[in-house]
Scaffold this motif. Structure first.
Motif, short mmCIF file in Angstrom:
data_model
loop_
_atom_site.label_atom_id
_atom_site.label_comp_id
_atom_site.label_asym_id
_atom_site.label_seq_id
_atom_site.Cartn_x
_atom_site.Cartn_y
_atom_site.Cartn_z
N GLU A 47 0.98 -1.25 -0.23
CA GLU A 47 0.13 0.04 -0.06
C GLU A 47 0.95 1.29 -0.09
OE1 GLU A 47 -2.84 -0.26 3.14
OE2 GLU A 47 -3.64 -2.07 2.52
N ARG A 92 -5.65 0.89 -3.90
CA ARG A 92 -6.30 1.83 -4.23
C ARG A 92 -5.77 2.72 -5.59
NH1 ARG A 92 -5.42 1.64 1.13
NH2 ARG A 92 -7.39 1.39 2.34
N ARG A 134 -15.03 -0.49 -9.45
CA ARG A 134 -13.98 0.60 -9.93
C ARG A 134 -14.49 0.77 -11.18
NH1 ARG A 134 -8.98 1.20 -7.55
NH2 ARG A 134 -9.15 1.17 -5.40
#
Length: 136
Positions: A47, A92, A134
């Motif tokens: 991340e 993300r 998404r």
């Protein structure tokens, strides 16, 4: 292919490709964060470091490992490709629509035997929902 979990990237090919991609891009920083003395889990390291370059390099490393275009080969290679993409989506990152659609297609057509099929099915549904969200 070795599987140790139920996530699309929890197999030897995807794991090795991700490791190679992050290492190619971040070198010493990645090595430092992946050190056993660092309390951050694997996912948190990704991340922090995931970006377009790590995606590109991870997919390139995967293609080198399978000696072809992983996305176009056998089911295990396709799953590894999808796993690399999923890992970056979970970090993300916004990815191109075509890549998300290709990953959905791979996962919808997955025909592999998993050690824990019920848990895999639940995880697969979660990954597909994330990808579809998404796309929206």
């Amino acid at each position: 292919m070795g599987y140790w979990g139920v996530k699309s990237y929890e197999n030897d090919l995807a794991h090795d490709a991700l490791d190679a991609g992050f290492d190619r891009v971040h070198e010493d920083r990645y090595e430092e964060l992946m050190d056993d003395r660092n309390p951050l889990p694997y996912e948190k390291v990704h991340e922090q470091l995931a970006n377009e370059e790590t995606l590109k390099e991870s997919l390139a490393a995967l293609d080198e490992m399978v000696e072809g275009v992983a996305q176009e080969l056998d089911d295990e290679s396709k799953l590894a490709w999808a796993g690399v993409v999923i890992r970056h989506v979970e970090c993300r990152m916004d990815l191109p629509r075509e890549m998300l659609e290709a990953t959905i297609t791979i996962l919808e057509n997955e025909d592999l035997d998993w050690p824990r099929p019920t848990e895999r099915k639940i995880r697969l549904e979660k990954e597909l929902a994330l990808l579809r969200k998404r796309l929206a």
